[in-house]
Design a protein around this motif. Structure first.
Motif, mmCIF file in Angstrom:
data_model
loop_
_atom_site.group_PDB
_atom_site.id
_atom_site.type_symbol
_atom_site.label_atom_id
_atom_site.label_comp_id
_atom_site.label_asym_id
_atom_site.label_seq_id
_atom_site.Cartn_x
_atom_site.Cartn_y
_atom_site.Cartn_z
ATOM 1 N N GLY A 277 0.828 -1.196 0.000
ATOM 2 C CA GLY A 277 0.000 0.000 0.000
ATOM 3 C C GLY A 277 0.865 1.249 0.000
ATOM 4 N N TRP A 278 1.981 1.192 0.735
ATOM 5 C CA TRP A 278 2.967 2.281 0.715
ATOM 6 C C TRP A 278 3.535 2.482 -0.688
ATOM 7 C CZ3 TRP A 278 6.617 1.627 5.550
ATOM 8 C CH2 TRP A 278 6.008 2.235 6.653
ATOM 9 N N ALA A 279 3.709 1.372 -1.392
ATOM 10 C CA ALA A 279 4.357 1.436 -2.713
ATOM 11 C C ALA A 279 3.417 1.915 -3.808
ATOM 12 C CB ALA A 279 4.914 0.069 -3.080
ATOM 13 N N GLY A 280 2.148 2.134 -3.481
ATOM 14 C CA GLY A 280 1.212 2.680 -4.459
ATOM 15 C C GLY A 280 0.205 1.698 -5.004
ATOM 16 N N MET A 281 0.229 0.435 -4.549
ATOM 17 C CA MET A 281 -0.781 -0.516 -5.007
ATOM 18 C C MET A 281 -2.108 -0.223 -4.334
ATOM 19 S SD MET A 281 1.445 -4.086 -5.180
ATOM 20 C CE MET A 281 0.003 -5.062 -5.599
ATOM 21 N N ASP A 283 -5.936 -1.025 -2.672
ATOM 22 C CA ASP A 283 -6.401 -2.002 -1.680
ATOM 23 C C ASP A 283 -6.788 -3.321 -2.333
ATOM 24 O OD1 ASP A 283 -6.008 -0.170 0.316
ATOM 25 O OD2 ASP A 283 -8.110 0.469 0.422
ATOM 26 N N ILE A 284 -7.420 -3.237 -3.496
ATOM 27 C CA ILE A 284 -7.837 -4.446 -4.215
ATOM 28 C C ILE A 284 -6.614 -5.223 -4.684
ATOM 29 C CG2 ILE A 284 -9.103 -5.350 -6.180
ATOM 30 C CD1 ILE A 284 -10.885 -4.162 -4.055
ATOM 31 N N GLN A 285 -5.608 -4.521 -5.197
ATOM 32 C CA GLN A 285 -4.409 -5.187 -5.710
ATOM 33 C C GLN A 285 -3.606 -5.864 -4.608
ATOM 34 O OE1 GLN A 285 -2.591 -1.877 -7.804
ATOM 35 N NE2 GLN A 285 -3.096 -2.771 -9.795
ATOM 36 N N THR A 286 -3.447 -5.212 -3.463
ATOM 37 C CA THR A 286 -2.662 -5.806 -2.383
ATOM 38 C C THR A 286 -3.314 -7.083 -1.868
ATOM 39 O OG1 THR A 286 -3.783 -4.359 -0.773
ATOM 40 C CG2 THR A 286 -1.664 -3.627 -1.640
ATOM 41 N N ARG A 287 -4.612 -7.052 -1.729
ATOM 42 C CA ARG A 287 -5.311 -8.244 -1.227
ATOM 43 C C ARG A 287 -5.378 -9.332 -2.289
ATOM 44 N NH1 ARG A 287 -6.533 -3.821 1.345
ATOM 45 N NH2 ARG A 287 -7.321 -3.835 3.505
ATOM 46 N N SER A 288 -5.505 -8.936 -3.533
ATOM 47 C CA SER A 288 -5.486 -9.928 -4.622
ATOM 48 C C SER A 288 -4.131 -10.602 -4.707
ATOM 49 C CB SER A 288 -5.811 -9.240 -5.956
ATOM 50 O OG SER A 288 -7.102 -8.675 -5.947
ATOM 51 N N LEU A 289 -3.064 -9.831 -4.497
ATOM 52 C CA LEU A 289 -1.716 -10.396 -4.521
ATOM 53 C C LEU A 289 -1.532 -11.419 -3.406
ATOM 54 C CD1 LEU A 289 1.138 -10.408 -5.700
ATOM 55 C CD2 LEU A 289 1.691 -8.472 -4.211
ATOM 56 N N ALA A 290 -2.029 -11.098 -2.215
ATOM 57 C CA ALA A 290 -1.926 -12.030 -1.083
ATOM 58 C C ALA A 290 -2.681 -13.324 -1.372
ATOM 59 C CB ALA A 290 -2.451 -11.375 0.184
#
Length: 331
Positions: A277-281, A283-290
């Motif tokens: 999230g700090w890097a600019g992704m 909320d949807i992308q960070t959770r999708s990545l996980a």
């Protein structure tokens, strides 16, 4: 003992479930589904190649420890055992299950139980040491980038504790003193096992070349994990500079090994949300990545399940009287 294990598992399940609830309760799941549905499948090919390469690197490192202690097991066998151990790790509450299988399988072949235990411990220790070192370097980068000067204190403390443990193993005196104080040295069998363990550990420490090769393999493994997560993010069309993955993935790896969740579930998700999230992704992308990382890990661990099934099938065929009789008649 069984009651304590049940309570511990329930506590880990509660923490993982609680973290997942907090992280996903306000996120539209259908939007995560849309992101996952549009992933670029071509990235999955190099990802699974890297996963297999990592398994070979791990098996090779394990083989180096075993050979240094006079135990010769083929790389193919160790790779297969590692794959099965990964299957156990994924579908059992802790990593102990996979390590226990590795010890059991190789000790059965080598007839050297304590040497196998020492090799698995050294394999784990060297890998964790490389992860902590990378985590410390990463935390310094994060501290400078985001002006959080105390961010690196956690990894630094873990690294100090690892070196203290390593010194205790090399010197042997602190551990033998502990056995004496607790009067565990009265048990001849335990004392004999400890002596064998230290003998194996001394074999590792006597070879500087071995230690150098082991750490090179450990760092190569960790760098490959960084590349895997980066490729997963690219498959989700997230365009974040590679330097962020180099900084964040080792720190997330340190979070995962905390023994307070089930296979890092929840903690890993929190790490992706917090750091990327700090890097600019989004909320949807960070959770999708996980979620994609978890799905990839489950799919790859199933390869170990197939290897295990193959071993069982071959073993049953060897012991099947009808199969044996047929082989004799054909000859």
């Amino acid at each position: 003992m069984k009651y304590k294990k049940t309570v511990l598992f329930a506590g880990k399940l509660l923490i993982s479930s609680g973290l997942l609830y907090l992280l996903y309760r306000k996120i539209p799941l259908h939007e995560i589904g849309q992101v996952l549905f549009t992933l670029n499948p071509w990235y999955l090919v190099p990802i699974f190649i890297l996963l297999f390469v990592n398994t070979i690197l791990s098996a090779l490192k394990w083989q180096l420890f075993l050979r240094a202690d006079g135990v010769d097991i083929s790389l193919v066998t160790l790779t297969a055992t590692y794959l099965i151990g990964s299957f156990y790790n994924m579908f059992l509450p802790s990593n102990i299950g996979g390590d226990s299988y590795r010890i059991y399988d190789v000790a059965k072949k080598s007839k050297e139980g304590m040497r196998t235990v020492a090799s698995v411990f050294a394999d784990r220790f060297s890998g964790f040491l490389a992860l902590v070192i990378l985590g410390l370097l990463s935390s310094i980068v994060v501290a400078l980038r985001f002006h959080e000067p105390l961010f690196f204190l956690g990894p630094l403390l873990v690294l100090i504790l690892l070196f203290v443990l390593l010194a205790a193993l090399v010197k042997q005196t602190p551990i033998r003193f502990f056995l004496k104080v607790t009067r565990l040295d009265r048990f001849a069998t335990l004392q004999r096992l400890v002596d064998k363990f230290f003998l194996s550990f001394s074999c590792y420490g006597a070879s500087r070349r071995l230690l150098t090769n082991v750490m090179i393999l450990s760092f190569a493994f960790q760098f490959s994990v960084i590349c895997i997560v980066y490729l997963l993010a690219r498959s989700l069309h997230a365009h974040v500079p590679f330097i962020y993955f180099s900084a964040f993935v080792p720190l997330i790896g340190l979070m995962e090994v905390l023994p307070i969740s089930i296979n890092g579930i929840g903690l890993r998700d929190a790490g992706y949300v917090f750091f990327f999230g700090w890097a600019g992704m989004s909320d949807i992308q960070t959770r999708s990545l996980a979620l994609l990382f978890l799905a990839m890990s489950v799919c790859y661990s199933l390869v170990g399940g197939l290897v295990y099934l193959s071993r069982i099938t071959r073993g049953s065929m060897k012991t099947d009287p009808a199969h044996s009789s047929s082989s004799i008649n054909q000859s």
